[in-house]
Design a protein around this motif. Structure first.
Motif, PDB file in Angstrom:
ATOM      1  N   PRO A 164     -35.425  24.442  11.055  1.00  0.00           N
ATOM      2  CA  PRO A 164     -35.257  25.766  11.184  1.00  0.00           C
ATOM      3  C   PRO A 164     -33.502  25.852  10.484  1.00  0.00           C
ATOM      4  O   PRO A 164     -32.806  25.157  10.564  1.00  0.00           O
ATOM      5  N   PRO A 165     -33.265  27.310  10.010  1.00  0.00           N
ATOM      6  CA  PRO A 165     -31.960  27.405   9.481  1.00  0.00           C
ATOM      7  C   PRO A 165     -31.032  27.108  10.492  1.00  0.00           C
ATOM      8  O   PRO A 165     -30.985  27.514  11.832  1.00  0.00           O
ATOM      9  N   GLY A 166     -29.918  26.775  10.113  1.00  0.00           N
ATOM     10  CA  GLY A 166     -29.025  26.245  11.012  1.00  0.00           C
ATOM     11  C   GLY A 166     -28.914  24.990  11.922  1.00  0.00           C
ATOM     12  O   GLY A 166     -27.945  24.415  12.544  1.00  0.00           O
ATOM     13  N   ALA A 167     -29.959  24.338  11.767  1.00  0.00           N
ATOM     14  CA  ALA A 167     -30.335  22.954  12.290  1.00  0.00           C
ATOM     15  C   ALA A 167     -29.432  21.936  11.868  1.00  0.00           C
ATOM     16  O   ALA A 167     -29.041  21.051  12.784  1.00  0.00           O
ATOM     17  N   GLU A 168     -29.225  22.237  10.658  1.00  0.00           N
ATOM     18  CA  GLU A 168     -27.936  21.019   9.841  1.00  0.00           C
ATOM     19  C   GLU A 168     -26.777  21.049  10.666  1.00  0.00           C
ATOM     20  O   GLU A 168     -26.055  19.824  10.741  1.00  0.00           O
ATOM     21  N   ASN A 169     -26.260  22.164  11.444  1.00  0.00           N
ATOM     22  CA  ASN A 169     -25.163  22.119  12.141  1.00  0.00           C
ATOM     23  C   ASN A 169     -25.251  21.307  13.043  1.00  0.00           C
ATOM     24  O   ASN A 169     -24.199  21.083  14.008  1.00  0.00           O
ATOM     25  N   LEU A 170     -26.105  20.837  14.087  1.00  0.00           N
ATOM     26  CA  LEU A 170     -26.504  20.218  14.785  1.00  0.00           C
ATOM     27  C   LEU A 170     -26.464  18.619  14.676  1.00  0.00           C
ATOM     28  O   LEU A 170     -26.089  17.770  15.527  1.00  0.00           O
ATOM     29  N   LEU A 171     -26.278  18.427  13.342  1.00  0.00           N
ATOM     30  CA  LEU A 171     -26.453  16.827  12.898  1.00  0.00           C
ATOM     31  C   LEU A 171     -24.873  16.524  12.633  1.00  0.00           C
ATOM     32  O   LEU A 171     -24.037  17.335  12.030  1.00  0.00           O
ATOM     33  N   PRO A 172     -24.402  15.417  12.856  1.00  0.00           N
ATOM     34  CA  PRO A 172     -22.835  15.096  12.561  1.00  0.00           C
ATOM     35  C   PRO A 172     -22.922  14.902  11.387  1.00  0.00           C
ATOM     36  O   PRO A 172     -23.959  14.344  10.535  1.00  0.00           O
ATOM     37  N   ASP A 173     -21.873  15.262  10.916  1.00  0.00           N
ATOM     38  CA  ASP A 173     -21.270  14.673   9.249  1.00  0.00           C
ATOM     39  C   ASP A 173     -20.972  13.379   9.210  1.00  0.00           C
ATOM     40  O   ASP A 173     -19.600  13.057   9.077  1.00  0.00           O
ATOM     41  N   THR A 174     -21.799  12.465   9.268  1.00  0.00           N
ATOM     42  CA  THR A 174     -21.732  11.100   9.527  1.00  0.00           C
ATOM     43  C   THR A 174     -22.775  10.187   8.812  1.00  0.00           C
ATOM     44  O   THR A 174     -23.829  10.902   8.502  1.00  0.00           O
ATOM     45  N   ASN A 175     -22.549   9.217   8.208  1.00  0.00           N
ATOM     46  CA  ASN A 175     -23.471   8.437   7.520  1.00  0.00           C
ATOM     47  C   ASN A 175     -24.470   7.431   8.593  1.00  0.00           C
ATOM     48  O   ASN A 175     -23.793   7.115   9.628  1.00  0.00           O
ATOM     49  N   VAL A 176     -25.780   7.327   8.442  1.00  0.00           N
ATOM     50  CA  VAL A 176     -26.751   6.537   9.267  1.00  0.00           C
ATOM     51  C   VAL A 176     -27.476   5.457   8.248  1.00  0.00           C
ATOM     52  O   VAL A 176     -27.789   6.149   7.092  1.00  0.00           O
ATOM     53  N   SER A 177     -27.461   4.394   8.794  1.00  0.00           N
ATOM     54  CA  SER A 177     -28.349   3.271   7.893  1.00  0.00           C
ATOM     55  C   SER A 177     -29.737   3.169   8.657  1.00  0.00           C
ATOM     56  O   SER A 177     -29.791   3.174   9.669  1.00  0.00           O
ATOM     57  N   ARG A 178     -30.576   2.494   7.548  1.00  0.00           N
ATOM     58  CA  ARG A 178     -31.620   2.085   8.113  1.00  0.00           C
ATOM     59  C   ARG A 178     -31.662   0.861   9.074  1.00  0.00           C
ATOM     60  O   ARG A 178     -30.885   0.216   8.889  1.00  0.00           O
ATOM     61  N   THR A 179     -32.766   0.570   9.825  1.00  0.00           N
ATOM     62  CA  THR A 179     -32.869  -0.660  10.493  1.00  0.00           C
ATOM     63  C   THR A 179     -32.893  -1.936   9.605  1.00  0.00           C
ATOM     64  O   THR A 179     -33.967  -1.883   8.988  1.00  0.00           O
ATOM     65  N   GLY A 180     -32.360  -2.975   9.519  1.00  0.00           N
ATOM     66  CA  GLY A 180     -32.449  -4.092   8.695  1.00  0.00           C
ATOM     67  C   GLY A 180     -33.154  -5.097   9.483  1.00  0.00           C
ATOM     68  O   GLY A 180     -33.486  -5.127  10.881  1.00  0.00           O
ATOM     69  N   TYR A 181     -33.494  -6.161   8.748  1.00  0.00           N
ATOM     70  CA  TYR A 181     -33.950  -7.495   9.153  1.00  0.00           C
ATOM     71  C   TYR A 181     -32.960  -8.584   9.055  1.00  0.00           C
ATOM     72  O   TYR A 181     -31.993  -8.699   7.987  1.00  0.00           O
ATOM     73  N   LEU A 182     -33.009  -9.423  10.179  1.00  0.00           N
ATOM     74  CA  LEU A 182     -32.004 -10.607   9.983  1.00  0.00           C
ATOM     75  C   LEU A 182     -32.285 -11.359   8.676  1.00  0.00           C
ATOM     76  O   LEU A 182     -33.639 -11.570   8.413  1.00  0.00           O
ATOM     77  N   GLU A 183     -31.563 -12.324   8.309  1.00  0.00           N
ATOM     78  CA  GLU A 183     -31.873 -13.190   7.200  1.00  0.00           C
ATOM     79  C   GLU A 183     -32.879 -14.138   7.706  1.00  0.00           C
ATOM     80  O   GLU A 183     -33.905 -14.523   6.819  1.00  0.00           O
ATOM     81  N   SER A 184     -32.775 -14.542   8.664  1.00  0.00           N
ATOM     82  CA  SER A 184     -33.894 -15.633   9.288  1.00  0.00           C
ATOM     83  C   SER A 184     -35.289 -14.983   9.212  1.00  0.00           C
ATOM     84  O   SER A 184     -36.065 -15.821   9.486  1.00  0.00           O
ATOM     85  N   ASP A 185     -35.363 -13.854   9.387  1.00  0.00           N
ATOM     86  CA  ASP A 185     -36.720 -13.251   9.105  1.00  0.00           C
ATOM     87  C   ASP A 185     -37.587 -13.087   7.775  1.00  0.00           C
ATOM     88  O   ASP A 185     -38.411 -13.169   7.821  1.00  0.00           O
ATOM     89  N   LEU A 186     -36.429 -13.338   6.987  1.00  0.00           N
ATOM     90  CA  LEU A 186     -36.777 -13.330   5.495  1.00  0.00           C
ATOM     91  C   LEU A 186     -36.693 -14.773   4.660  1.00  0.00           C
ATOM     92  O   LEU A 186     -36.860 -14.671   3.516  1.00  0.00           O
ATOM     93  N   ASN A 187     -36.301 -15.736   5.458  1.00  0.00           N
ATOM     94  CA  ASN A 187     -36.309 -16.817   4.785  1.00  0.00           C
ATOM     95  C   ASN A 187     -36.421 -18.027   6.067  1.00  0.00           C
ATOM     96  O   ASN A 187     -35.852 -17.885   6.757  1.00  0.00           O
ATOM     97  N   ASP A 188     -37.251 -18.942   5.700  1.00  0.00           N
ATOM     98  CA  ASP A 188     -37.503 -20.151   6.487  1.00  0.00           C
ATOM     99  C   ASP A 188     -36.782 -21.387   6.242  1.00  0.00           C
ATOM    100  O   ASP A 188     -36.745 -22.417   6.730  1.00  0.00           O
ATOM    101  N   TYR A 189     -35.848 -21.178   5.321  1.00  0.00           N
ATOM    102  CA  TYR A 189     -34.631 -22.087   5.049  1.00  0.00           C
ATOM    103  C   TYR A 189     -35.211 -23.444   4.665  1.00  0.00           C
ATOM    104  O   TYR A 189     -34.746 -24.581   5.082  1.00  0.00           O
ATOM    105  N   PRO A 190     -35.959 -23.603   3.914  1.00  0.00           N
ATOM    106  CA  PRO A 190     -36.480 -24.935   3.183  1.00  0.00           C
ATOM    107  C   PRO A 190     -35.301 -25.487   2.427  1.00  0.00           C
ATOM    108  O   PRO A 190     -34.621 -24.487   1.570  1.00  0.00           O
TER     109      PRO A 190
END
Length: 930
Positions: A340-366
């Motif tokens: 709804p109009p004006g809802a953006e004022n309820l959101l903080p003026d700041t950056n949000v990042s997506r949830t990441g994966y640990l390197e160990s989730d993406l590499n079995d380190y051979p």
């Protein structure tokens, strides 16, 4: 007729037989211990042999006594023996020499005693290789003074001297039998990942500092020479096997093994061949740092968290900006705005990042390394003229840390060399061909697994909507953020599940970085070297050499690394040089002068002169002082020139003139056409790479709130002028080597982060600033030179001695520092990356009691600050102790060795972002390695 023929043949055979002499004997040291691998050479000919494990030899020559043979071995003084009769066995004793007696080739491209070298030289010989406590001989190089080894991973180490290096050490050259060991596209020296097996190493020489005068572009910080054993001189079958564990807190205890075999045979005095094979497999060091690179004082609870070894969380946006978009976007189902109009004022003026994966989730380190090479040697006249073919192939799996962390899987490199040489000249040509195999970028793997199940717009939209609803319900901001993330992460793929594995496999096989993470590479390098030494003709005047080289690059990444989307990119460079060396003053003084001219088709030519003088002092001629001044230069690398790669935090764009307009990217931006400017008539805009150099802000000035134009300009060759003085000598039983250097750099090559606005011209005072305000910009990494004055200075000192009881002790110290005015160019990064102080020591005994020896090494490093495109951070001080014991089994011609590295178990790292280095325990058996 038959009788006559038979008589003639018998006479000829009698003559031949009478002219052949077989001599036998034994070579021992002062303690009557056999010396295996000693060279026994007939003077005036190329005929020779080596002693076996028991110091025994047998040599047949086409001469009748008397004649002379020369016997030599590394670490001993040579001895010439006159053979007057073949009737008795020879018993030859070699007197133990010192390091000053060792012969090197690298410093002047001609054999000379290391004592008389015009510049600093470090040598790692066969004896040191056998005694190193490191699990691998290559790691043992770290005991040399002034040498840094940055550990990328278990199987990939990067050597450097005198600072200014990352893992892609483009200022340091490594030559293996004269072939450059650098991956031509990825720009990193491959260490010993697919290099040489320890059974075939003959000698290793290292020149710290500028060496461009003889070795051309990029021999800037130093050069490492690895030479293999000639099958004429080193024959037989030898093998080794090592097994053990690696131990790290994050990875636990993991098995590793390493084995190899060398087979060499001289079929005649004209033809010889050899093959080498080795295989290593283990588990790499896990990289598990969760430090927030944007704000180290926070943890994963930070809504804009970006973890060092966490990937996918680099995708970040201003959440209020998302709200503004949603309040102006109509839901096609309800016909109402999504928020709804004006809802953006309820959101903080700041950056949000997506949830990441640990390197160990993406590499079995051979960790894996497979190496094979074969060489054919032909001496058509049975003298020193030799024709050589070498073929090397290798495949490796490891971790490489550059702009991102890359999982190098089944990386394949092959080299083929043809060479003709004798004692006066060589002509060498080789080709290097690399294939990235199944390698992938771990950062983009995390980013695109996230996008595989939910695109960024949907994820951030759900986050904003959930946050607004929670806020309207009276939930506190911290809890509202937690609920918003939980809502947006609904359906997130969980590591270990079939769904995650399916997405992972699809992403790492896709070379499009907007959806995948695989990188492709089939780049080639062709190189030719020639050298002629006129010393045999001009020795009465001076020793004179001339030579040259030619190199051609063929970049072929199919647009995944370079901007070669429409076909391979080719360019070439060449160089010529000459050197004059003269001795005078009763051969106590030696002056060496050389100059080289190099030209790349992309840049103007460069001259690299060098002048050095050495003088030998003392009645016994056992003190030598040296001084040199030389220049070096470095051409921009393939990536400096032609890269076009989005690495998440920035877009890397090379600055070759024909590359600036090849990199074209489309971005979403704010539609400002309603303001009557007509600059952006849709929500997308095309940005050409040229803008990074011609229409960009300095990143540091934007962060400081005072945007100014970037000074980044297309890259040019880098230059250094190096001054060095040194002393080598023997004082009583102490061998001393001291050197000091001072370097001045010009047009230093580095990278600079810049910000490119989507509209407006930087400096227009309005539109470009509006782009910054609207977040309508992209961060680029430009390859450029700095006009900041950069200097570095350093000092090394080493002492080696034999203590009572024949215990061997060596201690060295290194000091290194850079002088840089950072205020003149705050965006400039030198990547000095070396500690100010280092101390190293070795202590051991090769024969403590019969057939038993040991060796230990100690390394201490001061703390230092690491700068690199992947991340900047402190490297704490560390101390490391390695040790080994060995037992010789004469009846089996074998040596049993057991050792451990980092015995204390205090885990450490040499570069910010890598895995902590744990301990390694091993036991090995080497058979018949002379």
């Amino acid at each position: 007729m038959r009788t006559t023929t038979l008589v003639i043949m018998l006479l000829l055979m009698s003559i031949i037989t009478s002219a052949q002499t077989t001599i036998k004997g034994k070579v021992v040291d002062n303690n009557d211990q056999p010396i295996p691998g000693a060279n026994v050479i007939l003077d005036g000919a190329s005929v020779g042999t080596v002693t076996d494990f028991d110091g025994l030899f047998s040599l047949t020559v086409e001469q009748s006594p008397p004649f002379t043979v020369t016997v030599s071995s590394v670490g001993f003084e040579s001895s010439s023996v006159v053979v007057s009769s073949a009737s008795s066995d020879l018993n030859i004793t070699l007197k133990e020499g010192t390091e000053l007696d060792e012969v090197i080739v690298s410093a002047s491209r001609t054999p000379e005693r290391i004592f008389e070298s015009p510049v600093s030289v470090e040598r790692f010989d066969v004896k040191k290789i056998k005694n190193t406590p490191s699990a691998d001989f290559y790691d043992g190089l770290e005991t040399l003074k002034g040498v840094d080894i940055n550990t990328n991973s278990l199987t990939f180490k990067s050597i450097n001297t005198r600072g200014f290096a990352t893992f892609a050490n483009t200022r340091f050259v490594q030559l293996v039998d004269g072939m450059d060991n650098t991956a031509p596209a990825l720009n990193f020296v491959l260490g010993n990942l697919i290099g040489m097996t320890e059974l075939d190493v003959n000698s290793i020489e290292l020149l710290p500092g500028a060496s461009s005068a003889l070795y051309g572009a990029n021999a800037f910080n130093g050069i490492l020479f690895m030479t293999s054993k000639n099958p004429f001189d080193h024959q037989g079958i030898s093998a080794y096997f090592k097994g053990g564990i690696t131990s790290q807190e994050a990875a636990g205890d993991n098995e590793y093994y390493d084995y190899g075999v060398r087979i060499a045979h001289a079929f005649s005095d004209k033809f010889a061949a050899k093959v080498n094979f080795s295989y290593l497999r283990g588990t790499d060091w896990f990289a598990v740092s969760e430090v927030n690179v944007l704000n180290p004082n926070t943890d994963r609870s930070d809504i804009n968290y970006d973890g060092l070894n966490v990937y996918g969380d680099e995708v970040s946006t201003n959440i209020r900006g998302v709200g503004e978009i949603l309040t102006n976007t109509i839901n096609p189902v309800t016909g109402q705005p999504i928020l709804p109009p004006g809802a953006e004022n309820l959101l903080p003026d700041t950056n949000v990042s997506r949830t990441g994966y640990l390197e160990s989730d993406l590499n079995d380190y051979p960790a894996e390394s497979i190496k094979f090479d074969a060489a054919l040697h032909y001496r058509p006249f049975a003298d020193d003229l030799e024709l050589i073919y070498v073929g090397k192939v290798g495949r490796g799996t490891t971790i490489y840390q550059g702009a991102n962390r890359y999982s190098i899987r089944n990386f394949f490199l092959q080299q083929h060399k043809l060479e003709i040489k004798n004692s006066n000249f060589f002509i060498r040509g080789y080709i290097t061909d690399e294939d990235a195999g199944d390698s992938y970028d771990t950062r983009f793997t995390g980013i695109n697994i996230n996008r595989f199940w939910k695109d960024d717009s949907t994820w951030f939209g759900e986050y904003a909507g959930a946050f607004v609803q929670a806020t309207l319900a009276g939930v506190l901001p911290e809890q509202a953020h937690a609920l918003a993330r939980q809502t947006a992460d609904t359906g997130r793929l969980i590591p270990g599940t079939p769904e995650f594995q399916q997405a992972f496999n699809q992403v790492i096989s896709d070379p499009d970085l907007s959806t995948g993470s695989r990188f492709q590479d089939n780049t080639q390098l062709r190189h030719v070297d020639v050298n002629y030494n006129f010393s045999h003709l001009t020795s009465n005047f001076a020793d004179i050499q001339v030579g040259g080289s030619f190199r051609e690059y063929k970049l072929n990444s199919s647009g995944t690394i370079f901007t070669d989307f429409d076909g391979p990119i080719r360019y070439s460079e060449f160089g010529i040089y000459t050197q004059l060396q003269k001795k005078f003053a009763d051969e106590r003084a030696k002056v060496t002068g050389s100059v080289r001219y190099d030209k790349s088709e992309l840049f103007d030519g460069n001259f690299s002169p060098r002048l050095s003088i050495g003088y030998t002092l003392g009645e016994e001629r056992n003190h030598n002082i040296r001084a040199s001044v030389q220049t070096g230069f470095r051409n921009p690398t393939t990536q400096d020139l032609y890269i076009g790669l989005d690495v998440g935090r920035a877009i890397l764009v090379g600055s070759a003139q024909d590359n600036l307009d090849r990199d074209v990217r489309t971005f979403s931006g704010t539609d400002i056409s309603g303001e009557g400017q007509g600059i952006l008539n849709s929500d997308s805009v095309d940005i050409v790479g040229r803008a990074a150099y011609e229409n960009s802000f300095s990143a540091s000035s934007v962060l400081a709130g005072n945007p100014v134009r970037s000074s980044a300009a297309p890259v040019e060759p880098e230059k250094v002028t190096a001054f060095e003085v040194g002393y080598r000598g023997k004082v009583d039983r102490f061998v001393i080597d001291i050197s000091a250097y001072y370097n001045q750099y010009k047009d230093f090559i580095s990278t600079q982060n810049v910000i490119v606005p989507f509209y407006g011209q930087v400096g227009d005072g309005s539109l470009s600033l509006l782009a910054l305000q609207n977040d309508d910009f992209e961060v680029y990494q430009a390859y450029t030179n700095s006009d900041v004055d950069i200097k570095s200075l350093g000092f090394t000192a080493g002492v080696n001695t034999k203590l009572p009881g024949n215990f061997e002790l060596g201690v060295n110290y290194t000091f290194a520092e850079q002088d840089l005015d950072r205020e003149r160019d705050p965006d400039f990064r030198t990547e000095f990356n070396t500690p100010k102080h280092k101390v190293k020591a070795t202590f051991g005994h090769p024969n403590l009691f019969k057939n038993f020896g040991f060796n230990t090494s100690y390394r201490w490093s001061d703390d230092y600050f690491w700068e690199a495109s992947f991340g900047d951070g402190d490297v704490p001080s560390f101390s490391v102790i390695d040790a080994q014991i060995n037992y010789t089994i004469p009846s089996l011609k074998s040596t049993l060795k057991a050792g451990a590295t980092n015995i204390g178990g205090d885990e450490y790292f040499t570069a910010f972002g890598t895995g902590l280095i744990g301990s390694q325990y091993y036991i090995g058996l080497t058979i018949n390695n002379l």
